[in-house]
Design a protein around this motif. Structure first.
Motif, PDB file in Angstrom:
ATOM      1  N   GLU A 177      38.131  34.557  32.861  1.00 19.09           N
ATOM      2  CA  GLU A 177      37.223  35.064  33.884  1.00 19.09           C
ATOM      3  C   GLU A 177      37.225  36.588  33.969  1.00 19.09           C
ATOM      4  O   GLU A 177      36.325  37.174  34.574  1.00 19.09           O
ATOM      5  CB  GLU A 177      37.569  34.462  35.242  1.00 19.09           C
ATOM      6  CG  GLU A 177      38.850  35.016  35.854  1.00 19.09           C
ATOM      7  CD  GLU A 177      39.107  34.451  37.239  1.00 19.09           C
ATOM      8  OE1 GLU A 177      39.996  34.974  37.915  1.00 19.09           O
ATOM      9  OE2 GLU A 177      38.419  33.499  37.646  1.00 19.09           O
ATOM     10  N   ARG A 290      40.367  41.702  38.823  1.00 18.08           N
ATOM     11  CA  ARG A 290      40.689  40.277  38.679  1.00 18.08           C
ATOM     12  C   ARG A 290      40.474  39.533  39.987  1.00 18.08           C
ATOM     13  O   ARG A 290      41.034  39.904  41.024  1.00 18.08           O
ATOM     14  CB  ARG A 290      42.147  40.125  38.222  1.00 18.08           C
ATOM     15  CG  ARG A 290      42.397  40.617  36.809  1.00 18.08           C
ATOM     16  CD  ARG A 290      43.867  40.536  36.471  1.00 18.08           C
ATOM     17  NE  ARG A 290      44.647  41.409  37.338  1.00 18.08           N
ATOM     18  CZ  ARG A 290      45.974  41.438  37.368  1.00 18.08           C
ATOM     19  NH1 ARG A 290      46.647  40.617  36.593  1.00 18.08           N
ATOM     20  NH2 ARG A 290      46.620  42.258  38.166  1.00 18.08           N
ATOM     21  N   ARG A 291      39.675  38.503  39.910  1.00 20.64           N
ATOM     22  CA  ARG A 291      39.378  37.722  41.105  1.00 20.64           C
ATOM     23  C   ARG A 291      40.599  36.992  41.624  1.00 20.64           C
ATOM     24  O   ARG A 291      40.833  36.892  42.836  1.00 20.64           O
ATOM     25  CB  ARG A 291      38.280  36.700  40.776  1.00 20.64           C
ATOM     26  CG  ARG A 291      37.910  35.770  41.933  1.00 20.64           C
ATOM     27  CD  ARG A 291      37.486  34.407  41.450  1.00 20.64           C
ATOM     28  NE  ARG A 291      38.487  33.778  40.642  1.00 20.64           N
ATOM     29  CZ  ARG A 291      39.547  33.134  41.132  1.00 20.64           C
ATOM     30  NH1 ARG A 291      39.715  33.049  42.436  1.00 20.64           N
ATOM     31  NH2 ARG A 291      40.419  32.574  40.328  1.00 20.64           N
ATOM     32  N   TRP A 294      42.781  38.837  44.104  1.00 21.87           N
ATOM     33  CA  TRP A 294      42.205  38.930  45.455  1.00 21.87           C
ATOM     34  C   TRP A 294      42.308  37.606  46.200  1.00 21.87           C
ATOM     35  O   TRP A 294      42.361  37.572  47.431  1.00 21.87           O
ATOM     36  CB  TRP A 294      40.740  39.357  45.375  1.00 21.87           C
ATOM     37  CG  TRP A 294      40.562  40.785  44.996  1.00 21.87           C
ATOM     38  CD1 TRP A 294      40.578  41.312  43.748  1.00 21.87           C
ATOM     39  CD2 TRP A 294      40.359  41.890  45.884  1.00 21.87           C
ATOM     40  NE1 TRP A 294      40.388  42.671  43.786  1.00 21.87           N
ATOM     41  CE2 TRP A 294      40.241  43.057  45.100  1.00 21.87           C
ATOM     42  CE3 TRP A 294      40.260  42.007  47.270  1.00 21.87           C
ATOM     43  CZ2 TRP A 294      40.029  44.313  45.633  1.00 21.87           C
ATOM     44  CZ3 TRP A 294      40.034  43.268  47.824  1.00 21.87           C
ATOM     45  CH2 TRP A 294      39.933  44.403  47.004  1.00 21.87           C
ATOM     46  N   THR A 435      36.129  34.927  46.656  1.00 23.36           N
ATOM     47  CA  THR A 435      37.115  34.811  45.583  1.00 23.36           C
ATOM     48  C   THR A 435      37.306  33.366  45.140  1.00 23.36           C
ATOM     49  O   THR A 435      38.316  33.031  44.514  1.00 23.36           O
ATOM     50  CB  THR A 435      38.475  35.375  46.043  1.00 23.36           C
ATOM     51  OG1 THR A 435      38.953  34.604  47.154  1.00 23.36           O
ATOM     52  CG2 THR A 435      38.356  36.826  46.435  1.00 23.36           C
ATOM     53  N   PRO A 440      32.587  33.146  39.930  1.00 25.59           N
ATOM     54  CA  PRO A 440      32.137  33.926  38.767  1.00 25.59           C
ATOM     55  C   PRO A 440      31.370  33.093  37.756  1.00 25.59           C
ATOM     56  O   PRO A 440      30.375  33.550  37.188  1.00 25.59           O
ATOM     57  CB  PRO A 440      33.441  34.481  38.178  1.00 25.59           C
ATOM     58  CG  PRO A 440      34.432  34.405  39.279  1.00 25.59           C
ATOM     59  CD  PRO A 440      34.045  33.229  40.099  1.00 25.59           C
TER      60      PRO A 440
END
Length: 940
Positions: A177, A290-291, A294, A435, A440
């Motif tokens: 991702e 970077r998701r 979070w 998040t 994504p």
């Protein structure tokens, strides 16, 4: 207490600065602190939050053991929400691995323990290599070997995936991702914009280049050199670092300790392990692109059930605080790590188990002292060090501003209840909606779908008459004019582009037809143009048959176009997939295309007698197109759903009955080197294969007619893996010959088995034309093997010698053209030894020549472009030969009980000499109109 615990491990939102969490000390007897620790652990498990529970009787004896246990538990699937990637600890794993190598080196025992794991054995081998490098190449060989192993470890980015399919998927998605969604979305937008602004070709080019860049980025992150980059962090640490110029030098220094080391080296190694652990946690929670970082709203917790004097947990807490203090002192800005520690301590426990230690000091005060930050030690500085007092004072002020003067919270749990439900606590912070792990990918798919829609809309501006589709097996099937090379994408059985030269030739001839401006007819070839996707060895793709048929079609196309003043021939190639798997699907494409393009007058091919081939014939019969079968010999291949036989199907090959009769006659009457009495028949028992089982049964019946005293043993296989078993079963008792009625795909396994297991000298093998594809690719190999091969090809150049056609007859001119073109194509192939099948080239040439011959007659009689119905009417005129001088013999179609077939179709008996040369032993049937030499043949 629970409220305090929740607030300690709750991560603040972005607008609040993150600070180091204080140490939570639970004061009370071990039983009470153990129950609290269990409550904390259950609460983390209920929320799937990261937590590690270190029991009072833990097996860990040092800091490395505690870190291993904590790392293992924090990375478990139960410590994270579903579909989220696990916490990863690459720096700690590397530090622990270097420590293991160091311990092996210090032990001085090169042999691993008897019950050592595979990893331990590899570590011992590596230490032995580092300790005993080649003479004269010490440093470079050690660096090279260590670098190789470290690069391999760095390459395994997904090595620590947890167990379970869901865990693997979430870890893999977490890895991708960072690159894929943004990259693919950008590529999709650019491609859609290019399609709208420029053209479709440019959009495809832009998309290909963009996706290739994304793929390269993903691939690069799985390479060893990329993974090693993260280890440069070690060089910047103050622990065990002697000014190493690179990570390999640092690693060698750790793995290869000096004979006499300073006393603090063991302590520095422990601090390095803790620093690596904290840095890994810091990176897992770093708020960057970077998701997953979070999405983590709970800090990781290490829960010590009960600390006691001399227990490793005390040293761990003290080391963590020393590492934190040094990081704050040396850094230019506050350094944060998300670790939360809770520890149970009995207030009455002494600080140390040493009997000589000062009395009265409690363990809880010792731990508190470890986490306390003082501005100065109170010791005076001498006149030389006085200049550095101010900088030291400023550094200590920064530490106090970040850490505070006291960093422990104490809770007395002496009265903690023994049972009952815990009270309700205000719920903690939820994961931000933005998040979500699927967001994504959903956005990427949305952008991609929109871009594909734009490209699809723009694609209507282009002529897409020849459609190629990818099937579930990975093959590309459909219709092309030669501009698309089947197998060139590597997904169609590894065809190695052996089709490219002949498809390029057909494309060039088709372009000449269109540029000429003349009237033209179109002939569609339907056959298996790609190999089975399971075939990995390109030398066993057995595409010589389809390749030969296309060569034969192109020879007739050029001959006809050069000789015809007003009419031209165009050829389309339709791939039905390996084993005709998609015959009906592609036949429907041909039928639909024929409704739009009235120049299509016939379809040729259908080389394999399978259920899928019969389904294709049924589809095309409804389009009233003449269908010319090149090599299929099953009598009922043209049977329709009603039970009647298609009037549109014309067969060029002899029927199974005719082939079986001739083969049985030759076997029983000595044409194979001796009169055979016992024969083993090997055949494919697949219900979808109409050819093999039928031919085997007919041969058995015909042979027993010739030799009533003979014996025929039937050995069937249904899967390619069963060929060896069936053949070995046939080898258990001696036989005079084998009759192979199976497919060419399994012929190599068959002959290998009889050579290795039958124990006979030069066993005799008789086979049908099906193996002509194998013979074409392996003639010299067959000639040099320990068996004698006879087979019945549909056509051969060697049959046109004076021995068979008479001294006054000229040879067929087709074969000279074929050999010239085949040599030229072999020079353009990556595997020049893989030649197109001459036999299949001859019959496909005849199929095309039959159509062009009658089309020329129709064009001359009607002075108009021939149609499919006119060509069909001419083919059914039994008063004339459809092709008097065919490469496989004289072709005159007659109507039989199972459809149209060639009257007195030649049947040949051929063998392969030791040098790989083909030799014709017998010729039966009508090869030429007059003057043919009589052969040893059964009565017609």
């Amino acid at each position: 207490m629970l409220e305090l615990f929740e607030r300690l491990r709750e991560r603040p939102p972005r607008r609040v600065r993150e600070r180091l969490r204080p140490l939570l000390l639970l004061l009370g007897p071990a039983g009470r602190t153990g129950r609290v620790a269990k409550l904390f652990k259950e609460r983390c498990e209920d929320e799937r939050a990261p937590a590690s529970h270190i029991a009072a009787d833990t097996a860990a004896t040092d800091i490395s053991g505690v870190l291993r246990e904590a790392m293992h538990e924090l990375s478990q699937s139960a410590c994270r929400p579903r579909w989220e990637p696990a916490l990863r600890f690459p720096l700690l794993e590397m530090a622990l691995w270097l420590r293991d190598l160091r311990e092996i080196r210090l032990a001085g025992d090169p042999q691993p323990p008897r019950n050592a794991s595979r990893a331990e054995r590899e570590n011992h081998r590596l230490v032995h290599t580092l300790t005993n490098p080649p003479v004269g190449d010490n440093e470079s060989s050690r660096r090279r070997e260590l670098g190789r192993v470290i690069r391999r470890r760095g390459r395994d980015v997904l090595r620590d995936m947890d167990e379970g399919r869901r865990g693997r998927i979430s870890t893999f998605l977490g890895f991708l991702e960072q690159i894929a969604p943004i990259g693919v979305a950008i590529v999709a937008v650019v491609s859609a914009g290019t399609a709208a602004a420029v053209d479709l070709a440019a959009a495809i080019l832009a998309g290909t280049v963009g996706l290739a860049f994304v793929a390269v980025q993903i691939l690069a992150r799985t390479r060893g050199w990329y993974g090693v980059l993260r280890y440069n962090w070690f060089r910047r640490q103050p622990y065990l670092s002697d000014g190493s110029p690179d990570f390999l030098s640092f690693a060698l220094g750790v793995c290869d300790p000096r004979p006499v080391e300073p006393d603090d080296h063991a302590e520095q190694l422990d601090q390095l392990l803790v620093a690596a652990f904290l840095e890994d946690l810091r990176r897992n929670y770093r708020r960057d692109v970077r998701r997953a970082a979070w999405a983590r709203v709970r800090y990781p917790v290490i829960i010590f059930e009960a600390l006691a004097p001399g227990q490793v947990g005390v040293a761990f807490v003290e080391t963590v605080e020393r590492v934190r203090a040094r990081a704050q002192r040396d850094a230019d800005r506050p350094v944060f790590d998300p670790l939360v520690i809770t520890a149970g301590v009995d207030p009455a426990e002494p600080a140390d188990t040493d009997p000589h230690a000062p009395s009265g000091t409690r363990l809880v005060d010792r731990i508190a002292q470890a986490v306390r930050v003082d501005l100065a030690s109170g010791e005076p500085a001498d006149v030389v060090a006085a200049a550095r007092l101010w900088e030291r004072h400023r550094a200590e002020q920064r530490r106090v501003a970040e850490l505070g003067t006291r960093r422990e919270l104490r809770v007395d749990v002496t009265d903690f209840p023994a049972g009952g439900e815990p009270p309700a606590v205000r719920p903690g912070r939820r994961r931000p909606r933005l998040t979500h792990p699927w967001l994504p990918w959903v956005l990427m798919v949305a952008v991609l779908a929109g871009s594909i829609s734009v490209i699809s809309v723009n694609a209507f501006r282009y002529c897409a008459a020849f459609q190629i589709v990818r099937t579930a097996s990975g093959e590309c099937v459909g219709i092309t004019d030669g501009s698309y090379t089947f197998g060139a994408d590597g997904m169609s059985g590894g065809a190695d582009n052996r089709m490219k030269p002949v498809l390029d030739r057909i494309e060039r001839l088709n372009d000449e037809v269109l540029r000429s401006g003349k009237d033209y007819i179109t002939l569609v070839y339907l056959g298996p143009v790609t190999a089975d996707p399971s075939t990995r060895n390109r030398r066993l793709d057995l595409l010589a048959g389809a390749q030969g048929e296309l060569v034969g079609l192109s020879i007739e196309q050029q001959r006809f176009n050069d000789a015809s003043p007003d009419l031209r021939l165009r050829i389309l190639v339709a791939n039905a997939g390996a084993k005709f798997r998609y015959g009906a699907q592609v036949a429907a494409q041909i039928r639909d295309l024929a409704l739009e393009d009235r120049s299509i007058v016939a379809v040729v091919g259908f080389e394999q007698s399978r259920e899928q081939t019969r389904a294709a014939i049924r589809v095309l019969s409804k389009a009233a197109l003449p269908l010319i079968g090149t090599a299929n010999s099953y009598e009922a291949i043209g049977r329709l759903e009603s039970g009647a036989y298609s009037p549109y199907f014309f067969r060029l090959a002899p029927t199974n009955q005719r082939l079986a009769r001739h083969a049985a006659y030759w076997a029983a009457n000595g044409r194979l080197g001796g009169r055979a009495r016992t024969i083993d028949v090997i055949y494919d028992d697949d219900p979808a294969d109409l050819y093999s089982r039928d031919l085997a049964g007919r041969f058995r019946a015909e042979f027993l007619k010739e030799r009533p005293d003979g014996t025929v043993r039937m050995s069937a296989y249904r899967h390619p893996s069963d060929v060896a078993r069936a053949t070995m079963a046939a080898c258990r008792s001696p036989q005079d010959a084998f009759y192979y009625a199976g497919r060419s795909d399994e012929f190599a396994t068959f002959v290998n088995t009889i050579e290795q297991n039958c124990g006979q000298a030069d066993p005799v093998v008789l086979a049908d034309d099906e193996i002509a594809k194998y013979v074409s690719d392996h003639p010299k190999e067959i000639g040099g093997r320990g068996y004698r091969l006879y087979y019945t090809p549909l056509a051969l150049w060697e049959a046109w010698s004076p021995q068979w056609v008479g001294p006054d007859r000229q040879r067929q001119t087709f074969y000279s053209d074929y050999r010239r073109i085949a040599r030229a194509m072999a020079g353009n192939s990556a595997l020049p030894e893989l030649q197109p099948s001459e036999t299949r080239a001859a019959v496909s040439y005849d199929a095309a020549a039959v159509i062009t011959n009658v089309a020329r007659q129709v064009h001359g009689e009607q002075d108009s472009v021939p149609t499919a119905s006119a060509v069909f009417a001419a083919l059914t005129d039994q008063g004339r030969d459809a092709l008097p001088k065919g490469a496989s013999g004289v072709l005159r179609f007659v109507r039989g009980p199972t459809g149209h077939l060639v009257q007195e179709k030649p049947v040949l008996l051929a063998t392969v000499d030791q040098d790989g040369a083909l030799k014709v032993e017998a010729v039966c049937g009508r090869l030429v109109a007059r003057g043919q030499v009589a052969g040893d043949c059964p009565k017609e």
